[in-house]
Scaffold this motif. Structure first.
Motif, short mmCIF file in Angstrom:
data_model
loop_
_atom_site.label_atom_id
_atom_site.label_comp_id
_atom_site.label_asym_id
_atom_site.label_seq_id
_atom_site.Cartn_x
_atom_site.Cartn_y
_atom_site.Cartn_z
N GLU A 51 0.83 -1.21 0.00
CA GLU A 51 0.00 0.00 0.00
C GLU A 51 0.86 1.26 0.00
N TRP A 64 -0.11 -7.76 -10.67
CA TRP A 64 0.25 -8.22 -9.32
C TRP A 64 0.45 -9.72 -9.33
N LEU A 90 -5.49 -6.88 0.34
CA LEU A 90 -6.14 -6.53 -0.92
C LEU A 90 -7.27 -5.52 -0.74
N THR A 95 -6.80 -0.29 -6.95
CA THR A 95 -6.88 -1.15 -8.13
C THR A 95 -7.07 -0.37 -9.42
N ASN A 96 -6.96 0.96 -9.37
CA ASN A 96 -7.23 1.75 -10.57
C ASN A 96 -6.24 1.50 -11.70
N LEU A 98 -4.62 -1.61 -11.97
CA LEU A 98 -4.53 -3.06 -12.13
C LEU A 98 -5.18 -3.56 -13.42
N TYR A 101 -3.69 -9.96 -12.73
CA TYR A 101 -3.11 -10.51 -11.50
C TYR A 101 -2.90 -11.99 -11.73
N GLN A 129 -11.16 -12.46 -4.61
CA GLN A 129 -11.46 -11.91 -5.94
C GLN A 129 -12.33 -10.65 -5.86
N LEU A 132 -10.68 -7.21 -6.31
CA LEU A 132 -9.96 -6.83 -7.52
C LEU A 132 -10.88 -6.49 -8.64
#
Length: 132
Positions: A51, A64, A90, A95-96, A98, A101, A129, A132
């Motif tokens: 983070e 990731w 998580l 997650t902007n 991502l 993964y 999940q 994400l």
């Protein structure tokens, strides 16, 4: 073609009062060099959390790697068989940026490798999940 840098442990060790990962982030262009963060290695070696690393440039972390850390040996292990609290971790990560993964099994597994990654995938789908 995109370039994404995948970290291991050595990027988080100090050399001449500098952390290698800091150098990579500061001296490469965000638009040209994305990051493929291996969450295991950050938790294993870095003094900063994932983070904290993502805070300044969350859009840079496009990939990731997700694998757990054995409580005793600190080696790879199946999800929910180790010491990384991925539900907590998580839920806090941005997650902007991502795009992908990966659940990574590695070569260290208790018995049957196919069953072990299957167990990790089942755990991931059930508990992780949604973040994400």
């Amino acid at each position: 073609m995109d370039l994404s840098y995948h970290n291991h442990d050595f990027e988080f060790t100090e050399h001449d009062r500098k952390i290698g990962y800091d150098i990579i982030l500061k001296e490469t262009d965000v638009a040209l060099v994305k990051q493929q963060m291996d969450l295991y290695w950050v938790m294993h070696t870095s003094k900063k959390s994932p983070e904290e690393w993502m805070a300044d440039q969350p859009e840079r972390y496009v990939i990731w790697h997700i694998k757990d850390m054995n409580k005793r040996t600190r080696d790879y292990t199946e999800l929910d068989n180790g010491s990384i609290d991925y539900v907590n971790l998580l839920s806090k990560l941005p997650t902007n940026g991502l795009e992908y993964y990966y659940l990574e099994q590695g070569g260290n597994f208790a018995q049957n490798s196919v069953q072990r990654i299957t167990d990790s995938a089942i755990y991931f789908k059930k508990y992780l999940q949604r973040f994400l």
